[in-house]
Design a protein around this motif. Structure first.
Motif, PDB file in Angstrom:
ATOM      1  N   LEU A  43       0.828  -1.207   0.000  1.00  0.00           N
ATOM      2  CA  LEU A  43       0.000   0.000   0.000  1.00  0.00           C
ATOM      3  C   LEU A  43       0.858   1.250   0.000  1.00  0.00           C
ATOM      4  N   SER A  44       1.916   1.252   0.820  1.00  0.00           N
ATOM      5  CA  SER A  44       2.690   2.496   0.828  1.00  0.00           C
ATOM      6  C   SER A  44       3.484   2.655  -0.464  1.00  0.00           C
ATOM      7  N   MET A  45       3.761   1.549  -1.127  1.00  0.00           N
ATOM      8  CA  MET A  45       4.447   1.631  -2.425  1.00  0.00           C
ATOM      9  C   MET A  45       3.617   2.431  -3.439  1.00  0.00           C
ATOM     10  N   ILE A  46       2.284   2.249  -3.378  1.00  0.00           N
ATOM     11  CA  ILE A  46       1.484   2.911  -4.416  1.00  0.00           C
ATOM     12  C   ILE A  46       0.948   4.271  -4.017  1.00  0.00           C
ATOM     13  N   VAL A  47       1.049   4.623  -2.703  1.00  0.00           N
ATOM     14  CA  VAL A  47       0.380   5.856  -2.293  1.00  0.00           C
ATOM     15  C   VAL A  47       0.878   7.098  -3.048  1.00  0.00           C
ATOM     16  N   ILE A  48       2.190   7.287  -3.104  1.00  0.00           N
ATOM     17  CA  ILE A  48       2.691   8.522  -3.733  1.00  0.00           C
ATOM     18  C   ILE A  48       2.354   8.578  -5.232  1.00  0.00           C
ATOM     19  N   PRO A  49       2.683   7.535  -6.027  1.00  0.00           N
ATOM     20  CA  PRO A  49       2.286   7.628  -7.443  1.00  0.00           C
ATOM     21  C   PRO A  49       0.775   7.730  -7.635  1.00  0.00           C
ATOM     22  N   LEU A  50       0.012   7.091  -6.736  1.00  0.00           N
ATOM     23  CA  LEU A  50      -1.448   7.173  -6.860  1.00  0.00           C
ATOM     24  C   LEU A  50      -1.942   8.588  -6.579  1.00  0.00           C
ATOM     25  N   VAL A  51      -1.454   9.169  -5.483  1.00  0.00           N
ATOM     26  CA  VAL A  51      -1.888  10.525  -5.128  1.00  0.00           C
ATOM     27  C   VAL A  51      -1.467  11.504  -6.226  1.00  0.00           C
ATOM     28  N   PHE A  52      -0.235  11.363  -6.673  1.00  0.00           N
ATOM     29  CA  PHE A  52       0.304  12.295  -7.663  1.00  0.00           C
ATOM     30  C   PHE A  52      -0.509  12.236  -8.959  1.00  0.00           C
ATOM     31  N   PHE A 261      -9.535   0.813  10.128  1.00  0.00           N
ATOM     32  CA  PHE A 261      -9.585   0.350  11.514  1.00  0.00           C
ATOM     33  C   PHE A 261      -8.395  -0.569  11.807  1.00  0.00           C
ATOM     34  N   SER A 262      -8.106  -1.474  10.886  1.00  0.00           N
ATOM     35  CA  SER A 262      -7.060  -2.454  11.157  1.00  0.00           C
ATOM     36  C   SER A 262      -5.660  -1.883  11.032  1.00  0.00           C
ATOM     37  N   THR A 263      -5.470  -0.939  10.111  1.00  0.00           N
ATOM     38  CA  THR A 263      -4.105  -0.449   9.886  1.00  0.00           C
ATOM     39  C   THR A 263      -3.795   0.832  10.650  1.00  0.00           C
ATOM     40  N   SER A 264      -4.817   1.516  11.188  1.00  0.00           N
ATOM     41  CA  SER A 264      -4.653   2.827  11.829  1.00  0.00           C
ATOM     42  C   SER A 264      -3.966   3.805  10.889  1.00  0.00           C
ATOM     43  N   SER A 265      -4.245   3.706   9.614  1.00  0.00           N
ATOM     44  CA  SER A 265      -3.590   4.627   8.689  1.00  0.00           C
ATOM     45  C   SER A 265      -4.528   5.032   7.552  1.00  0.00           C
ATOM     46  N   SER A 266      -4.863   6.336   7.518  1.00  0.00           N
ATOM     47  CA  SER A 266      -5.722   6.810   6.425  1.00  0.00           C
ATOM     48  C   SER A 266      -5.006   6.700   5.094  1.00  0.00           C
ATOM     49  N   SER A 267      -3.673   6.888   5.117  1.00  0.00           N
ATOM     50  CA  SER A 267      -2.931   6.809   3.854  1.00  0.00           C
ATOM     51  C   SER A 267      -2.952   5.395   3.307  1.00  0.00           C
ATOM     52  N   ALA A 268      -2.783   4.409   4.198  1.00  0.00           N
ATOM     53  CA  ALA A 268      -2.798   3.018   3.730  1.00  0.00           C
ATOM     54  C   ALA A 268      -4.177   2.673   3.182  1.00  0.00           C
ATOM     55  N   ALA A 269      -5.228   3.228   3.809  1.00  0.00           N
ATOM     56  CA  ALA A 269      -6.582   2.907   3.344  1.00  0.00           C
ATOM     57  C   ALA A 269      -6.949   3.672   2.078  1.00  0.00           C
ATOM     58  N   LEU A 270      -6.199   4.753   1.783  1.00  0.00           N
ATOM     59  CA  LEU A 270      -6.589   5.640   0.675  1.00  0.00           C
ATOM     60  C   LEU A 270      -6.870   4.939  -0.661  1.00  0.00           C
ATOM     61  N   PRO A 271      -5.989   4.042  -1.103  1.00  0.00           N
ATOM     62  CA  PRO A 271      -6.292   3.390  -2.389  1.00  0.00           C
ATOM     63  C   PRO A 271      -7.642   2.666  -2.358  1.00  0.00           C
ATOM     64  N   LEU A 272      -7.937   2.011  -1.223  1.00  0.00           N
ATOM     65  CA  LEU A 272      -9.199   1.276  -1.122  1.00  0.00           C
ATOM     66  C   LEU A 272     -10.381   2.243  -1.026  1.00  0.00           C
ATOM     67  N   THR A 273     -10.140   3.381  -0.353  1.00  0.00           N
ATOM     68  CA  THR A 273     -11.202   4.381  -0.223  1.00  0.00           C
ATOM     69  C   THR A 273     -11.578   4.918  -1.604  1.00  0.00           C
ATOM     70  N   MET A 274     -10.560   5.225  -2.405  1.00  0.00           N
ATOM     71  CA  MET A 274     -10.827   5.783  -3.734  1.00  0.00           C
ATOM     72  C   MET A 274     -11.591   4.785  -4.591  1.00  0.00           C
ATOM     73  N   GLU A 275     -11.159   3.535  -4.481  1.00  0.00           N
ATOM     74  CA  GLU A 275     -11.803   2.498  -5.289  1.00  0.00           C
ATOM     75  C   GLU A 275     -13.281   2.365  -4.898  1.00  0.00           C
ATOM     76  N   ALA A 276     -13.534   2.352  -3.575  1.00  0.00           N
ATOM     77  CA  ALA A 276     -14.915   2.129  -3.108  1.00  0.00           C
ATOM     78  C   ALA A 276     -15.822   3.315  -3.443  1.00  0.00           C
ATOM     79  N   VAL A 277     -15.326   4.543  -3.229  1.00  0.00           N
ATOM     80  CA  VAL A 277     -16.187   5.705  -3.485  1.00  0.00           C
ATOM     81  C   VAL A 277     -16.506   5.798  -4.982  1.00  0.00           C
ATOM     82  N   GLU A 278     -15.527   5.474  -5.803  1.00  0.00           N
ATOM     83  CA  GLU A 278     -15.764   5.581  -7.246  1.00  0.00           C
ATOM     84  C   GLU A 278     -16.628   4.418  -7.761  1.00  0.00           C
ATOM     85  N   HIS A 279     -16.258   3.206  -7.390  1.00  0.00           N
ATOM     86  CA  HIS A 279     -16.971   2.070  -7.990  1.00  0.00           C
ATOM     87  C   HIS A 279     -18.249   1.687  -7.268  1.00  0.00           C
TER      88      HIS A 279
END
Ligand code: ASP
Length: 405
Positions: A43-52, A261-279
């Motif tokens: 997850l942290s591998m993709i956060v920066i390129p995903l956000v950018f 909830f499980s990771t305590s990290s909004s950044s780690a959840a971000l890719p999943l959040t984007m996917e869920a809100v969009e799809h």
């Protein structure tokens, strides 16, 4: 067979198994913890390129200055006002329940290992502007990356049409690939979460069972305030401002919320959040790719509320009576601390030093609340992510989009 069960049920089952595993078989944790590390690294591998790429493609497709200005102002105002309401909810409850009055200061843990934020409010604002964008990316600092990406996306709209098209297509394509990688990583969420949560349960089960008295009431105060904000205030906003169905929206968000909830990290959840809100909700990529990365970084309703309750709890425990003016300072600095907190575990605890300093409370006070921080971190992160998704729905509706919720 397993793949037929919906992902959020798989995650829920993984969570339950993890609690039992971590509690009864702590010796086996080293054999599974690598799965959690692999998942978090992915997850942290993709956060920066995903956000950018997402911000650039979002801002470029929002188009000219007036559209961006309108959506930007709406988004930021909603982020600030929901965080402020969250803080006021916490302020009200902590004054009502007074969990810190008469607390036994002997329970304080030492905080030698705790890093302090070491920044002032102006530094937080200054940090938004990177002095070296590559360095900011390499360090995983999301706020400066967002700032640069907004500028880049905006100025794409200012160049010749031919170049504009090339660049927009280019970043849209990168964004699409990043989302595909996200979907690939999402498949491993149940395994990752099983490993992360069982490790945390094994580590914290001892300290959690000893919680009694003031610390217990403090924990309940934070949780109650979070529940009121997440269960009443935000759904009302979705219903009244977003003219959408909060419960349906909540169901659609199960996967990112369980991951937060499980990771305590909004950044780690971000890719999943984007996917869920969009799809799942059907919010356009234009809105999600702008609002959600921004939200994961600056909109932390749960953290803001927690900062306020924790600092006032510490003041009560030290017998310090905060005046109305000082409580107002707590409210404002809690808001800034939440904006400045990175979407990673314990960030809010570190930023609390800013709030404590602002009202001259001893930083050692943080030692009082360390024992229950992890469970509160999990809870506040869930509310942080929930807040972002609610605002995304409201913005999409206000822009005339037709959603599934
Ligand atoms: N862990 C939180 C988040 O990622 C930040 C915090 O520590 O409050 O959203």
């Amino acid at each position: 067979m397993l793949s037929k069960i919906k992902l959020h049920w798989q995650i829920l089952i993984a969570l339950i198994l993890a609690v039992a595993f971590g509690y009864y078989l702590p010796d086996l944790i080293p054999y599974v913890s690598w799965m959690g590390d692999v998942f978090l690294r992915g997850l942290s591998m993709i956060v920066i390129p995903l956000v950018f790429s997402s911000i650039i493609s979002g801002v470029a497709s929002i188009g000219g200055g007036s559209n961006l200005g309108r959506i930007g102002i709406k988004t930021i105002s909603l982020y600030l006002s929901t965080s402020l309401i969250a803080i006021l909810t916490g302020l009200f409850l902590v004054n009502l329940l007074q969990p810190g009055v008469g607390a036994n200061l002997g329970t304080a843990e030492t905080i030698q290992s705790l890093p302090t934020a070491g920044t002032s409010v102006s530094e937080i604002l200054m940090r938004t502007i990177p002095d070296n964008i590559v360095d900011a990316m390499a360090r995983g600092q999301i706020l400066p990356v967002i700032f640069f990406a907004i500028l880049f996306g905006f100025f794409i709209t200012q160049v010749q049409t031919e170049k504009q098209e090339i660049l927009t297509k280019f970043f849209n394509s990168i964004f699409e690939v990043m989302m595909k990688i996200t979907m690939f990583i999402i498949r491993f969420t149940p395994l990752g979460i099983f490993a992360i949560v069982s490790k945390e349960v094994a580590r914290n089960s001892g300290s959690l069972s000893n919680i009694a008295g003031s610390l217990g009431i403090y924990m309940l105060t934070v949780l109650l305030a979070l529940i009121i904000h997440a269960g009443i205030t935000l759904p009302l906003a979705v219903k009244l401002l977003g003219k959408s169905k909060p419960y349906l929206h909540f169901r659609n968000m199960a996967t990112p919320l369980l991951t937060a909830f499980s990771t305590s990290s909004s950044s780690a959840a971000l890719p999943l959040t984007m996917e869920a809100v969009e799809h799942n909700d059907g919010v356009s990529g234009k809105i999600t790719s702008f609002t959600l990365p921004l939200g994961a970084t600056i909109n932390m309703d749960g953290t803001a509320l927690y900062e306020c309750v924790a600092v006032i709890f510490i003041a009560q425990a030290y017998g310090v009576d905060l005046t109305v003016g000082q409580q107002a300072i707590v409210v404002l600095t809690a808001l800034l601390a939440a904006i400045g907190s990175a979407g990673i575990p314990m960030a809010g605890l570190v930023m609390m030093t800013i709030v404590l300093t602002a009202v001259n409370l001893p930083l050692e006070g943080i030692g009082l609340i360390l024992a229950v921080d992890r469970i509160l971190d999990m809870s506040r992160t869930t509310v942080n992510v929930w807040g972002d998704t609610c605002v995304a729905v409201i913005i999409a509706k206000s822009e005339g989009e037709t959603l599934n919720v």
